[in-house]
Write a protein that holds these residues in place. Sequence first.
Motif: not given
Length: 384
Positions: A9-19, A118-131
């Motif tokens: 297992v390797l944990g790979v960090p991704f950035g994201y825009e604060p939200n 977040v809740r049933p049928r309520q989603f939060l999408f987050i764009n990932l920043k990566f290299g």
Amino acid sequence: MYIQIVEVVLGVPFGYEPNNELNKLLEDFRKMINFCIDYAHKRRITSYAKLRKGVYEEWKRRWDYSTHFCHSACKIALAMLKKYRKKHREGKTEAKKLFMQLDPELYRFYGDKIRISVRPRQFLFINLKFGEYQKKFIYSWKEGKLKIGEVTINENKIIIPFKKEVDLQNPEEWIAIDINESNVTAVSSNPHVLRIDHELRTVHTTYFIIRRGIQKLAKYKPRTAQKLLKKYSDREKRRTEDLCHKISKKIVDFAKQHNLGIVMEDLKGIRKRIKKGRQMNRRLHNWNFRRLQFYVDYKAKLNGLPVVYVNPKGTSSLCPICGGRLAPNGHRLMRCLRCGYEKDRDVTAGINMLRMRGAPLPLKAINEDSNPLLSEMERIVIKC
Ligand SMILES: [Zn+2]
């Protein structure tokens, strides 16, 4: 030949825009953890099922998120309490940092973004920043070569653990890796010696001097100094990480090519050895050794090569042939006072590590008289 399957297992960090939405979720999650800690502490609960059952109604009333957030908060609360009790015996701890762990029920990974339920049928999408580094993992995941586990999210990063099941082969030949301040020396039983001269120390010294210069500035312009310090320590971190990746890749490529298992020194021993050394760079060196070992470890396992650790006691002071005491003899050479064995200090450490592993010794190379082993040495110099 046996087959041993391990999960790497390797944990790979991704950035994201604060939200704001995610930040609210993180803050609520911290409250959930602390609520669970309180509840478990007051009632002396240590079982997950009991805590989960006990807090659920009140939790639902307060937060009304997907139920899995409650599971996750309970798990983290118990783990934190357990860790705290181990150290302090009494009392309770508190979650201060903003973070959350989401099991696969709570999120979906799409490569370039993740979706949190977040809740049933309520989603939060987050764009990932990566290299480039992250891209490799995403491709392998898309091809089905990697799976993903529980993600961790904090204020500025999303860490995605990529998992792979590998069959660790049972190689007949091994390679021992000795990590030093200025080089990495690898001795294999087939036999070869691989020496990688690296600049980890030079990089560290350079930035140490730069930082010292900036600290003088701190009296007059503290803010500028702080900014500069951050800039240069980030740059140093990137350079050392980059170097560690390059060095570990060379070693693992070589081991793979010759089908060699990997022997390294137990980290506890490395820590001790550094303590005895100079104090100035201790912390960072320690950290570099660990990082390098960690990279070699997971890269080897991803390639199906087993990794074992041996106690480094005596590896640089005892003769690999007769067990006698070694004494320094000239530049980097060690000589046995009993049998006359004489060889490079780092190569000797490698031979001793192979011996401790019970791997065949590179006898042909040991018995050669003139500058033994060095004739078979592949010298690779890495510079950055
Ligand atoms: Zn000897």
